[in-house]
Design a protein around this motif. Sequence first.
Motif, PDB file in Angstrom:
ATOM      1  N   GLU A  81      -6.578  12.012  -1.560  1.00 28.06           N
ATOM      2  CA  GLU A  81      -8.003  11.945  -1.897  1.00 28.06           C
ATOM      3  C   GLU A  81      -8.712  12.079  -0.363  1.00 28.06           C
ATOM      4  N   GLY A 128      -8.405   2.458   0.119  1.00 24.59           N
ATOM      5  CA  GLY A 128      -7.618   1.262  -0.518  1.00 24.59           C
ATOM      6  C   GLY A 128      -7.773  -0.042  -0.274  1.00 24.59           C
ATOM      7  N   ARG A 149       2.416   7.412   6.093  1.00 26.48           N
ATOM      8  CA  ARG A 149       3.294   6.644   5.442  1.00 26.48           C
ATOM      9  C   ARG A 149       4.104   5.637   6.377  1.00 26.48           C
ATOM     10  N   ALA A 193       3.354   2.226  -1.689  1.00 24.18           N
ATOM     11  CA  ALA A 193       3.322   2.880  -3.008  1.00 24.18           C
ATOM     12  C   ALA A 193       2.018   3.939  -3.498  1.00 24.18           C
ATOM     13  N   LYS A 194       0.842   3.563  -2.913  1.00 23.57           N
ATOM     14  CA  LYS A 194      -0.091   4.675  -3.234  1.00 23.57           C
ATOM     15  C   LYS A 194      -0.463   5.478  -2.012  1.00 23.57           C
ATOM     16  N   GLU A 249      -8.015  -2.504  -3.299  1.00 29.69           N
ATOM     17  CA  GLU A 249      -6.633  -2.974  -3.900  1.00 29.69           C
ATOM     18  C   GLU A 249      -5.526  -3.532  -2.937  1.00 29.69           C
ATOM     19  N   SER A 284       0.838  -0.940  -0.229  1.00 33.30           N
ATOM     20  CA  SER A 284       0.056  -0.006  -0.016  1.00 33.30           C
ATOM     21  C   SER A 284       0.719   1.120   0.059  1.00 33.30           C
ATOM     22  N   GLU A 339       0.385   8.364  -1.254  1.00 24.62           N
ATOM     23  CA  GLU A 339       0.159   9.790  -1.409  1.00 24.62           C
ATOM     24  C   GLU A 339      -1.250   9.727  -2.008  1.00 24.62           C
ATOM     25  N   ASP A 340      -1.325   8.935  -2.795  1.00 20.60           N
ATOM     26  CA  ASP A 340      -2.818   9.047  -3.391  1.00 20.60           C
ATOM     27  C   ASP A 340      -3.972   8.923  -2.543  1.00 20.60           C
ATOM     28  N   LEU A 341      -3.671   8.071  -1.670  1.00 20.72           N
ATOM     29  CA  LEU A 341      -4.854   7.618  -0.680  1.00 20.72           C
ATOM     30  C   LEU A 341      -5.123   9.131   0.173  1.00 20.72           C
TER      31      LEU A 341
END
Lengths: 588, 588
Positions: free
Chosen positions: A410, A436, A470, A402-403, A439, A400, A405-407
């Motif tokens: 959002e 998340g 993070r 890797a994503k 995924e 998780s 920042e996106d999470l």
Amino acid sequence: MTLSAIARFGAMRLAPAGASRLNTRARTASSTSGRAVHARQYVQAAIADEVEEEARVTAATPGKKRVVVLGSGWGAISFVKSLEQSAPYDVTLVSPRNYFLYTPLLPGAATGAVEDRSIVESIRRPIASKGYRYFEANALSVDPVRKTVRCRGSDHTFQDEDDLAKSQAWKEFDLEYDYLVTAVGAVPNTFGVPGVQEHCMFFKEIEHAARFRREVNERFECATLPGVPRERIQQLLKFVVIGAGPTGVELAAELYDYVYQDVAKTFPSRLLKDVSIEIIDLQEKILSTYDRRIAEYATEFFQRANIKCILGAAVKEVKDGAVVIADKDGSNQREVPFGIAVWCTGIKLNPFCEKLMDSLPEGAQENKRSLATDKNLRVKGSNGTIFALGDCATIERPRSLAKAEDLYREAARCTPDGDCEIDLSKEGVKKALRLGFDEFPHLEEICARIDEEFPKFTQGSDRMMYPEFRNMLEEVDKGLRALPATAQVAKQQGQYLASFFNESAADDERLQRGVARFDYVHKGSLAYVGKDAAVADIPGFGILKGIAAGLIWKSFETISQVSPRNVLLVAADMLRTKIFGRDISRLS
Amino acid sequence: MTLSAIARFGAMRLAPAGASRLNTRARTASSTSGRAVHARQYVQAAIADEVEEEARVTAATPGKKRVVVLGSGWGAISFVKSLEQSAPYDVTLVSPRNYFLYTPLLPGAATGAVEDRSIVESIRRPIASKGYRYFEANALSVDPVRKTVRCRGSDHTFQDEDDLAKSQAWKEFDLEYDYLVTAVGAVPNTFGVPGVQEHCMFFKEIEHAARFRREVNERFECATLPGVPRERIQQLLKFVVIGAGPTGVELAAELYDYVYQDVAKTFPSRLLKDVSIEIIDLQEKILSTYDRRIAEYATEFFQRANIKCILGAAVKEVKDGAVVIADKDGSNQREVPFGIAVWCTGIKLNPFCEKLMDSLPEGAQENKRSLATDKNLRVKGSNGTIFALGDCATIERPRSLAKAEDLYREAARCTPDGDCEIDLSKEGVKKALRLGFDEFPHLEEICARIDEEFPKFTQGSDRMMYPEFRNMLEEVDKGLRALPATAQVAKQQGQYLASFFNESAADDERLQRGVARFDYVHKGSLAYVGKDAAVADIPGFGILKGIAAGLIWKSFETISQVSPRNVLLVAADMLRTKIFGRDISRLS
């Protein structure tokens, strides 16, 4: 055999088709005796059947997808059994072993508590009842472009050298597939320890259990002879199990029962004081992967029963008659002598899977320890045409981090100008995690424990900054573990894959993409520890120990057998063992 | 295990004796947990037991005779089981096979109709329950003067070359006996036909049945592979049984059932037309030693079932893949190709018995085909210290011709001057025959039929002259036949010998001479011929054929198992086979 299968064979026997040559003879015979045509009826049906049968071997049935299944263990059998007969698949199963083995009872078979025939089930009966095909053969390699598997019929004892050479040509054959299901399992792992292959028994297949049973019995017989020196008796009767996972522990427990329940009653009692059962493990407890309370109970139980637990010990080498061990840090090297040593620890990739990996596009399979699949058990790099399950496969679960920042982005409320909150409330973090879930299913767990976990990362603050978020995801990702290599996992994967195939109704689009991911439901762990006692960790019930758990273990192992036949046989064996004791004959 | 044995082991566990070293530890352990002392209790008892146990190995128990029994077949087991525990004998059984095998069901085990474990019984349980001793060893030779048997512990798979050399010293041992009971059975006889040893399977032991089952299954699996040429399939599935006695016939019948009941349902039906089952015999009928009506029925039954009977054929040679046969007169030599050939005909002397004969005084044993015994099963030339029974022994029955004159003289009324009648009436002849009953029991039979037989020898006259009397006895002696080599005979001999030992109460005088001779009572012959049918010839019931006889066969084979355990197992197997079919897995 199911009713439908009976109907099928009934129909074949009544088939009026083609065989005019034999028809007349059969009719003449039947006029003299009703029962006499038994054999000839079959011959007649066989000829009628022949053309169709041979056609099926080489070409696909129109409207059906050809599915080739490799293996006859938990994964393969549960897939084949759960596949609906009406589903449009033309199934061929390939395995060098023409039976399914109920592995949890292997330690019982090693001492005769249950008989080996009671825990195997011919693969041919379920296969025949569904109209599928089976070949007793090894899969050698796969051509993922031509979509073929190269197979080779098993080589058996009856063939001499000449025969082998002659048969080479027809023993190898290719099977075409639309979908390949790989459930070939794993092989024992010696972890490079020298001497294991030469001096240890392995313990994975029915022949290992049979060999163990025979050799243990031989040793007691030999030790009974009148002139055997005492040191020799002690050497003969020194049993060492390496690896204190469920298999090793159950094997030691069954051996203990065998010695004190059966040998004690049938061999000279002077032998008993020279029997020694030892179990070696790197961990500080036996059953260390189980709940701590179970591990402690089992360890204490073994010690009280006089099964010596050599814990925190690394095996350095196995010599003829002695295991060389050392402490974890390499110090305190010493030898544990043995008469029989059984290697019950570790598995590694089946060589066939290595070949399969090599035939896939470069970069598709990076982890060389098992076949990486997506969440639907599709092998990476196979364009959705190869599936893998059980001990030979690992579901790749994306990290998780890797994503992160996106999470975070959002979930962070932003103004129309693009300015976002710089920290998140607990609710905000939950929202980010939920985004998340699809995924990264492993985020569900931390989300459930968020009240407890949140303060750990924010140093007590009620807002979380991005770097802290993070850190949290990194920590959670660390907890990502592959599913254990157990029968339970393989069985559930087989059922999952079958229902996926059933629902997809041979639709390539659906089979090669989608549907809902495989989710493992842990139904509990059970292990027999000897003297009718067991340990169990069952979700919703908690921890059970002792004779009560032993009863649960026995009934569970009985009713969870794969076929009614095996249920009957195992129940009868357990009853027999209780009444008459184990069979202590040494059959070769 | 009997109650007395439980009592015995109970007593041992409670024994307060000697082991003070361990006593303290055991008591400490028991204060912490009641169940924890399980193992230590045994250890403690073992030490208490040790001195006695070791003494028993080497020296005789005072007041008891040492009896060494060789073998674990029908004769040995029935002797040991019928011997009363209270009788004053110290019994040691020696056999390389640590189990008893219920041989009549061997053909069933060869196809999985019953499981091999169901028809074996550990020798150790009956032995232990009576307090006897057992050694898993081969008897090598006998010294009838010192009264010792030289034995050698069986060599098993776990021993490598080094081990063998090291163990040589303690593997061989002598056992002293007062009485030796030889029940070692016979070995297969190839009658000097070349190639039998290399190319045929034998069919006498459980491993033969297991091998047959495995190889038949392998052949069907192999024949199923997609690319196998038709000729190869036909070769793979060609089964030839040599010898159409009960064993050969039942094996062919069980194989037939296996093919048409199990293979037919689980393998591609195209294979069935390439299966061939053939049986070869020198006689003109199968089961030729049975009543003529049975032999005819069975022969016809086989032919209708498509089991090819090659009759009146002598086997000249066995080559790789073909039996060479010829007519009885040597003409018409031809080849019968085979995939598997099983040699089910003939037995010969066990090599151990040859050695035993050689160690007896010269002239004591003239017939080199088996151990000659007197009417009480004492081996000739052994001074009444060695007994032999079962397939390795023949009761020597004296020919009445040698005493014809004495018998005739005694029956002929003589005047005080010494003048005797020169011919005898029918009554006189009966009197003469009766005088010989004790020594020549076979005279009883002709005496019973005297009305019919008398005129044949007197050419119709009602008086018989001495030369005619001699002719009659000569004719009767010709009819003297050795008892058949069957389980029934061995079992009855074992029972007879045990009751002889029980009654003699270790009295040397009685054991070495006297008591009433062994009489065989034929209880009938039974054979399974396939498709649930059997043939039976039961004295008092007559001839039975077909399904009804099949039911009798099944129930007889079930209830006549040697132990309740085996009765249960065989009944369960037969039920399982009926419901679920045979297990067609190929375990190695």
